[in-house]
Write an enzyme that holds these catalytic residues in place. Structure first.
Site, PDB file in Angstrom:
ATOM      1  N   GLU A 148      -3.894   1.676  -7.583  1.00 27.63           N
ATOM      2  CA  GLU A 148      -4.309   2.794  -6.739  1.00 27.63           C
ATOM      3  C   GLU A 148      -3.326   3.941  -6.910  1.00 27.63           C
ATOM      4  O   GLU A 148      -2.329   4.016  -6.194  1.00 27.63           O
ATOM      5  CB  GLU A 148      -4.410   2.370  -5.266  1.00 27.63           C
ATOM      6  CG  GLU A 148      -3.206   1.588  -4.735  1.00 27.63           C
ATOM      7  CD  GLU A 148      -3.016   1.745  -3.233  1.00 27.63           C
ATOM      8  OE1 GLU A 148      -3.990   2.118  -2.559  1.00 27.63           O
ATOM      9  OE2 GLU A 148      -1.900   1.539  -2.759  1.00 27.63           O
TER      10      GLU A 148
ATOM     11  N   HIS B  11       0.852  -1.198   0.000  1.00 31.96           N
ATOM     12  CA  HIS B  11       0.000   0.000   0.000  1.00 31.96           C
ATOM     13  C   HIS B  11       0.885   1.244   0.000  1.00 31.96           C
ATOM     14  O   HIS B  11       1.955   1.272   0.623  1.00 31.96           O
ATOM     15  CB  HIS B  11      -0.915   0.006   1.222  1.00 31.96           C
ATOM     16  CG  HIS B  11      -2.001   1.036   1.156  1.00 31.96           C
ATOM     17  ND1 HIS B  11      -1.768   2.358   1.435  1.00 31.96           N
ATOM     18  CD2 HIS B  11      -3.307   0.943   0.806  1.00 31.96           C
ATOM     19  CE1 HIS B  11      -2.901   3.040   1.288  1.00 31.96           C
ATOM     20  NE2 HIS B  11      -3.840   2.202   0.898  1.00 31.96           N
TER      21      HIS B  11
END
Length: 216
Positions: free
Chosen positions: A210, A138
């Site tokens: 993302e 992430h």
């Protein structure tokens, strides 16, 4: 009590679309042959267990009204739902949302099995409390905690070793987007982070695009 969209937004806050990158460098919505996933990364929220369980209960009630959702590997055409609560809440949240066929995952793990790694959590630990997925790479782990591609690759392989599914997060920064190098950045991340992962193991890997500039 009738629940509404704000609750759904709260439970799925931080969720990024799991998509591919198109030829023009923008996210494409084609999910090809795999089952669609709607995932919510709770990050470091909420602040108490009571709030987490209240959110889980409310979300489960709301999702029960949405017939297109389902558990892992069930009816074709349905959407799998996965929640990523903070570590202290995972077990009790799973007890609540599992009844509705919702999966839970861990926001990250360390790549060692055990030892003197204060503050770290092993893949075996999150597996033992019912996690089916683990986020790897992430952008907040990359930037705030200096998670390198080498470490991310080790985590991906450790997650697979313990029979869970890694969700590999990739994406470019605003500067990289402005330079038009989205595909190059994503390709490099995929190449490094999935090094040594076999073709067969890729069936259990999810890649989440993302872009860093789009994360709130």
């Amino acid at each position: 009590m009738k629940l509404s969209l704000p609750l759904l937004a709260a439970a799925l806050s931080g969720a990024e679309a799991f998509t591919a990158v198109g030829d023009n460098g923008r996210a494409a919505t084609q999910l090809n042959a795999r089952q669609p996933i709607m995932a919510g990364n709770w990050k470091m929220n909420p602040t108490t267990e009571a709030d987490a369980l209240n959110l889980a209960n409310g979300f489960t009630d709301l999702l029960a009204e949405m017939p297109a959702s389902c558990a892992v590997d069930l009816a074709e055409g349905c959407t799998e739902v996965v929640l990523f609560p903070p570590f202290p809440f995972i077990s009790k949240v799973k007890d609540i949302v599992g009844k509705q066929g919702i999966s839970v995952g861990a926001q990250q793990v360390y790549y060692e099995d055990k030892g003197a790694f204060t503050g770290s959590v092993a893949a075996s630990m999150v597996k033992s409390v019912g996690c089916e997925y683990v986020l790897c790479g992430h952008s907040e782990r990359r930037t705030l905690f200096s998670d390198s591609d080498v470490n991310i690759n080790s985590k991906v392989k450790k997650v697979l070793e313990f029979g869970m599914k890694p969700i590999l997060c990739i994406g470019e920064t605003q500067e990289e987007y402005d330079l038009g190098i989205t595909q190059e950045v994503c390709a490099m991340q995929v190449s490094k982070d999935l090094a040594g992962v076999s073709k067969e193991e890729m069936a259990n890997v999810v890649i989440a695009y993302e872009p860093v500039w789009a994360i709130g």
